[in-house]
Write an enzyme that holds these catalytic residues in place. Structure first.
Site, mmCIF file in Angstrom:
data_model
loop_
_atom_site.group_PDB
_atom_site.id
_atom_site.type_symbol
_atom_site.label_atom_id
_atom_site.label_comp_id
_atom_site.label_asym_id
_atom_site.label_seq_id
_atom_site.Cartn_x
_atom_site.Cartn_y
_atom_site.Cartn_z
ATOM 1 N N LYS A 57 -23.205 -0.740 22.258
ATOM 2 C CA LYS A 57 -23.082 0.518 21.529
ATOM 3 C C LYS A 57 -22.340 1.519 22.400
ATOM 4 C CE LYS A 57 -25.800 3.612 18.608
ATOM 5 N NZ LYS A 57 -27.142 3.949 18.089
ATOM 6 N N GLU A 114 -40.679 2.656 7.646
ATOM 7 C CA GLU A 114 -41.432 3.820 7.163
ATOM 8 C C GLU A 114 -42.714 3.431 6.443
ATOM 9 O OE1 GLU A 114 -37.129 4.867 7.604
ATOM 10 O OE2 GLU A 114 -38.201 3.268 6.545
ATOM 11 N N ARG A 154 -39.179 6.066 1.101
ATOM 12 C CA ARG A 154 -39.292 4.618 1.244
ATOM 13 C C ARG A 154 -40.755 4.172 1.393
ATOM 14 N NH1 ARG A 154 -34.980 2.244 5.186
ATOM 15 N NH2 ARG A 154 -33.853 1.521 3.364
#
Length: 640
Positions: free
Chosen positions: A283, A371, A399
């Site tokens: 990344k 979540e 969610r």
């Protein structure tokens, strides 16, 4: 740029050779770095997928072939290569490009991707649709990060992949990060899988041996693959998770080795049946500061591209951020009560759970991008006598709606749900605006739903939720700076379901909930200068709503304005209208200010509040309209 300025579609990529494509990758990185240095966006993720993006558009026939990106954070290169290079300076600006993939913006964007873990399911649907339509030559690719693999929906998709006839290719982009560092079993599994030196050495030898004996033919690839994975299981002493789903596994391979990546993709792209290519990337690749601190450089804001120095506005005498008020207050509560625990689904830095993690690492939990699990995990803690503060961004709480109902509210468990980023959030746009929570939570029994007016209220609500209530408690607050009050008050219990009159008035009443009430206060002050007298009430609680206050307002004011930083349908304004109807107040008129029935675009928060009519200027306009109406009605009465 050597070649990038001449690439207006993937067709232009296909004219280049491998060495030229390598230069395109350099051009693309330099372009992203240059653009984002002065127009902030999601930085490190897209730098890590440059080679993958070039390889996919070089090999596949997009947009006929479908690329389904999991979260648009990693898709900036994709946007630039698909005809949006010259518009990229408008990225995340009002009227400009979306920060995420969006089919309305380009035919190359196959699916809206603002939330994680959706790509496998969406891509599988597209692959099955292609089969049903007889389009056997249409290829579908899902690109998912290892961070998104902590989300349960990814496994629901994987479980279903093997049960449907399809030729789906899943590319697992493994960089050990989501926004913060990844956590959990899948992270440990992928680390072991990609770091087995014995396996990687033997794999290379086996492949070269098979290749020299001309055994790598199409019909024999499956046999070689099975043998390959058996060797892997033997050496790493663990079963291949993806093979367990009957998905053919390839990798891990270097995601920054463009020639190797193209070679592997070319070999497997037309294989029948579902398959997974596991690539290893960095990344922030190509920009050293981002490689060293990927979390900070996920969305770093402005920076100097030459020195790597971030340009951070000095916060001298600036209001504290609401998320920091939450984080510091949580630590204060935890210092006095060992039953206080903190939970967040992969957003510890964003929501400031990091303060709790530093001080009490054994009582603060990052559960990954999960979540629904975060809510039910919190419910389990509450069932055993702990006091969980479950911090989830408002739009992400959508969610976990079933878990709020079934696992928390139904059992009346003491889970304190802190909804960060409530209301309009700005440049992230419609996938991230936290405008639905008041409306979708209000119908659920047993919930207390609150929104602070300022930093003091946030601290008091957190304290009240922990020690003044025995059931589930919701506190919603916005992203960004507070109201510049001396926020380190001594937290105190406040009466649940009681609002407060901030200012008296005679012409009309304005009822607000949450920090947007501060915009109302500014508008009311200007109205006073014009001779318009407005009473201002801060409701503080949506549920239970302050009925005594509403009776007072209904009896004293014919005209009532309601204001909320949320959708107008089903929110606080609707609750006021329902109360008046249920209690026989037929002469009152209610004027609701909030987000109309629409998905709001991206832009700065100030721009979006103006567009949606919830900024101070718009509120003042509404006050003036209502005042003119009151005068007209008064004249009509006099004439009668």
């Amino acid at each position: 740029m050597t070649y990038l300025q001449d690439i207006n579609s993937p067709a232009d990529l296909k004219k280049l050779d491998i060495e030229q494509l390598k230069q395109v990758c350099k051009d693309l990185r330099e372009f992203i770095i240059e653009q984002l240095s002065h127009n902030p966006g999601h930085f490190a993720s897209s730098l890590g997928t440059v080679e993958l993006t070039v390889a996919l558009h070089y090999l596949y026939n997009t947009p006929y072939d479908k690329l389904v990106w999991d979260v648009g954070h990693q898709a900036y290169g994709h946007k630039i290569l698909t005809g949006r290079r010259d518009l990229f300076h408008t990225n995340r600006k009002l009227g400009g490009l979306s920060g995420f993939t969006n089919p309305k913006e380009s035919e190359y964007d196959t699916f809206v991707a603002g939330h994680a873990s959706t790509s496998i399911s969406a891509a599988l649907g597209m692959a099955v649709a292609a089969s049903l339509n007889g389009e056997e030559n249409r290829r579908v690719v899902a690109i998912i990060g290892d961070g998104a693999m902590t989300g349960g929906m990814a496994y629901e998709g994987l479980n279903n992949v093997c049960s449907q006839p399809n030729n789906l290719l899943i590319i697992l982009n493994n960089n050990d990060m989501s926004i913060d560092s990844n956590v959990g079993g899948i992270q440990d599994y992928l680390v072991k899988m990609t770091t087995s030196a014995k396996y990687n050495k033997m794999r290379s030898k086996v492949y070269q041996s098979f290749k020299s004996k001309n055994l790598i033919s199409e019909e024999k690839k499956n046999i070689v693959l099975r043998f390959n994975n058996s060797v892997k299981s033997l050496i790493t002493q663990q079963q291949n998770l993806f093979e367990g789903f009957n998905i053919r596994y390839f990798g891990p391979v270097d995601g920054h080795d463009l020639p190797g990546l193209i070679r592997v993709l070319r070999n497997i792209m037309d294989m029948k049946g579902p398959k997974l290519l596991h690539i290893k990337t960095v990344k922030g690749k190509g920009f050293k500061p981002a490689e060293k601190a990927a979390t900070i450089w996920h969305a770093p804001g402005l920076f100097d591209k030459e020195t790597g120095e971030r340009i951070v506005k000095k916060r001298i005498d600036q209001p504290q951020l609401y998320q920091d008020v939450f984080g510091h207050t949580l630590v204060e509560l935890a210092e006095k009560d060992r039953k206080i625990v903190g939970i967040t689904p992969a957003m510890p830095t964003g929501c400031s759970m990091t303060y709790m993690m530093q001080k009490f690492p054994d009582r603060a939990f990052d559960v990954g991008i999960a979540e629904a699990h975060a809510v039910t995990f919190s419910a389990g803690l509450a069932k055993e006598g702990f006091i969980p503060f479950c911090n989830i961004y408002s739009s992400f709480m959508q969610r976990a709606y079933d878990q709020v109902i079934h696992d928390v509210a139904l059992q009346k468990l003491k889970v304190i749900m802190c909804l960060d980023r409530a209301g309009l959030v700005g440049e992230d746009g419609p996938t991230h605006h936290g405008v639905f929570d008041l409306a979708y939570l209000r119908p659920i029994p047993n919930l207390v739903i609150s929104a602070p007016y300022n930093e003091h209220d946030l601290r008091n609500l957190m304290y009240t939720a922990a020690y003044g209530n025995e059931g589930p408690f919701v506190i919603r607050y916005p992203r960004g700076q507070g109201e510049k009050v001396d926020w380190r008050n001594q937290p105190q219990l406040i009466p649940i379901g009681k609002g407060k009159r901030l200012k008296s008035g005679s012409d009309m009443a304005l009822l607000s909930i949450g920090t947007i009430g501060n915009s109302a206060a500014k508008a009311i002050a200007r109205a006073e200068e014009m001779g318009i007298s407005v009473a201002h009430y801060d409701m503080l609680f949506l549920k239970p709503i302050d009925e005594e206050l509403l009776h007072e307002v209904a009896k004293n004011f014919k005209h009532i304005i309601t204001l909320e930083n949320g959708v107008i349908k089903g929110g606080m304004g609707s609750a006021v209208v329902e109360f008046l109807a249920d209690n026989g107040y037929i002469d009152n008129r209610v004027f609701r200010i909030g987000i109309e029935d629409q998905f709001v675009t991206h832009g700065t928060i100030a721009e979006l509040q103006r567009i949606t009519g919830i900024d101070a200027e718009s509120i003042l306009r509404k006050i003036k309209e209502v005042y003119e109406l009151t005068k007209a009605e008064a004249r009509e009465v006099q004439m009668q």
